[in-house]
Design an enzyme around this catalytic site. Structure first.
Site, short mmCIF file in Angstrom:
data_model
loop_
_atom_site.label_atom_id
_atom_site.label_comp_id
_atom_site.label_asym_id
_atom_site.label_seq_id
_atom_site.Cartn_x
_atom_site.Cartn_y
_atom_site.Cartn_z
N ARG B 16 80.68 53.55 -30.08
CA ARG B 16 79.49 53.20 -29.31
C ARG B 16 78.24 53.61 -30.08
NH1 ARG B 16 75.02 55.68 -27.42
NH2 ARG B 16 76.28 57.51 -26.90
N HIS B 219 76.35 67.72 -27.75
CA HIS B 219 76.24 66.43 -28.45
C HIS B 219 75.19 66.65 -29.54
CE1 HIS B 219 76.14 61.88 -28.45
NE2 HIS B 219 74.97 62.14 -29.01
N HIS B 221 73.31 65.94 -33.39
CA HIS B 221 72.98 65.01 -34.46
C HIS B 221 72.71 65.78 -35.75
CE1 HIS B 221 72.39 61.04 -32.32
NE2 HIS B 221 72.73 61.88 -31.36
N CYS B 252 70.01 57.67 -33.82
CA CYS B 252 69.34 57.18 -32.62
C CYS B 252 68.34 56.11 -33.00
CB CYS B 252 68.63 58.32 -31.90
SG CYS B 252 67.73 57.74 -30.46
N ASN B 263 75.87 61.46 -36.11
CA ASN B 263 76.30 62.54 -35.21
C ASN B 263 77.17 63.54 -35.97
OD1 ASN B 263 75.45 60.38 -33.53
ND2 ASN B 263 76.57 61.29 -31.84
#
Lengths: 322, 322
Positions: B16, B219, B221, B252, B263
């Protein structure tokens, strides 16, 4: 949770460790330009060349010319790598390098030593003695420092466990004692990237508990993506000195990795230090510029992130200026 | 120094988050092949599509076809992202996705919210209520979980300090309480990579001290090279659940970085966990294969290191076999 602030010393290895591994023949003037940019960024110690056999490492055959061409800033240490008496003599002959006392370095992996230096531990020790003798003739005494390469593991020998590492560190102390030296500072090199934050932590814990007052420095490779996490674990345990490479230049030509990533990246690491409140004395914007210069010089992307992602200080300024 | 061993849950976001940002139009069959490879590697939760406006994110216009084509393994959660009622309806309509209770998500930065979702906090809350209502009609209850995006800072608003973060987390609890929900698990998203290990540590310390028994997921990055160090700090503080992306896919699209790194890399992070003795339930060799597949699919190098550097388990085997 307390926040302790420290001074972190960052020794730049990029020009030596980085250019050594690049296959392209990089013009001497480009090397000098990068080293001058690193000086401008505030680095206090820069390893600028390697006096090795030019037949084996052709990319370092211009070592003398590089050393001669650099704009040296007073107070900054410009060093070189030399692994045998001939290299030491060449380094001394430049008359421009910081020739530090010969440290007591040991490789934790016999298999790597055989492959990397074509030597047994006994041969390596004999060479080291020769270097100490030659250095002595030039008035350079042995140093109260040591280094362990392949400290956490080796691609040809496997894991270096904690007991093995401590044995090697003890042998460094014994080697130094033969010369009446007391090891005050020991470098651990994760030459082939076998370290994890957990191993770093346990190793440092054992070293600090065994050798009261000893200082440890870390030389970390990012081949398996662990360099920054390992560096953080190091800072957390009290390490205040790190070797790094601008842009993440580097790798090890003898380590049998095609895609070997480079060393702990100077500007990314300096960013982490500064953001956590630790002082590096470095100008982050100039480091980023130097990293971009390094990338242009080698002609391919370098792994460092900050040169693309941007620092937070610049974003904070832009937000405040709105 | 004790060594505690934990189970770490790794949720894969690569299909995704990664494909969303790639400019090339990636064939649906390639997306499905990668998702199937991730299933084979043992991942228990994979976010496989994003039901967003195909005009705004053309790379996700085949979301339904991707979901329809994946070989789903029983027990594995296949999830999708949806940011509005229309997206939720599309996800439910596939009949193949794990539609979890709608969590209470809040963005810590109003400036990012305006830019990323063209919304004020009040508008976003209203949309969230609409989604909860629609989900209710499908028999999906709100969840006892929340999420904070831009949790540590924002490229358009600046630092999110600890007090601000704690205020946002409290508002998540209040939002949930309106529906009679109690937040048992909160995700912190470092959407624009402002976190450092130090910030992670202090934030988790405050959260665990304020909300007894709460679980936190991260989460992260890697835009500024901190993802792995931040992940280590998270594990160290007790975090047992992480979002990651295979090969380090991602970034992003709204964060104004040209060179945005992706990520936290799935296989590099799984390697760190396993080497430190924590169990992920993942097959590292298959993860590496999946990362190489992802690289072939996107057609450019991905930032993950292990796919080039190689795992240590394979080296250990080779050394033992000699």
């Amino acid at each position: 949770m307390s926040r302790q602030v420290h001074s972190i010393r960052i020794n730049e290895d990029g020009p030596r460790e980085g250019f050594q591994i690049e296959s392209a023949s990089i013009p001497t003037a480009d090397k000098i330009e990068l080293i001058d940019a690193l000086t401008e960024a505030g680095l206090q110690e820069i390893q600028i060349a390697s006096f090795v056999n030019p037949k084996k490492v052709p990319s370092m055959s211009d070592a003398e010319a590089v050393v001669a061409g650099v704009k040296m800033r007073p107070g900054v240490k410009y060093t070189a790598l030399y692994m045998n008496p001939r290299g030491l003599e060449r380094a001394i002959a430049t008359g421009r390098l910081s020739i530090e006392g010969i440290g007591f370095s040991v490789c934790a992996s016999e298999a790597f030593l055989a492959r990397n230096e074509n030597a047994t531990p006994a041969m390596r020790k004999r060479r080291k003695r020769e270097m100490i003798d030659i250095a002595g003739k030039f008035g350079v005494a042995p140093a109260n420092s040591g280094n362990v390469s392949a400290a956490f593991g080796c691609n040809f020998q496997g894991d270096i466990g904690l007991d093995a590492l401590m044995g090697v560190i003890e042998s460094v102390h014994e080697f130094a004692a033969e010369y009446g030296c007391k090891i005050e500072r020991i470098g651990l090199s994760d030459t082939m990237a076998w370290a994890t934050p957990d191993k770093i932590r346990r190793s440092l814990d054992a070293i600090y508990n065994t050798y009261s007052g000893i200082e440890v420095s870390l030389h970390l490779h990012d081949t398996r993506g662990m360099a920054m996490a390992n560096a953080f674990a190091g800072i957390d345990m009290g390490v205040r000195e790190f070797d790094t490479s601008i842009g993440g230049l580097g790798g090890c030509p003898f380590a049998a990795h095609k895609g070997a990533a480079g060393n702990l990246c100077t500007e990314d690491f300096a960013f982490m230090c500064e953001e956590m409140g630790h002082q590096t004395g470095l100008d982050l914007d100039r480091l980023i510029e130097a990293a971009r210069l390094a990338e242009r010089i080698v002609g391919h992307p370098l792994p460092g992130k900050l040169k693309d992602g941007g620092s937070l200080s610049s974003l904070r300024k832009a937000i405040q200026a709105r």
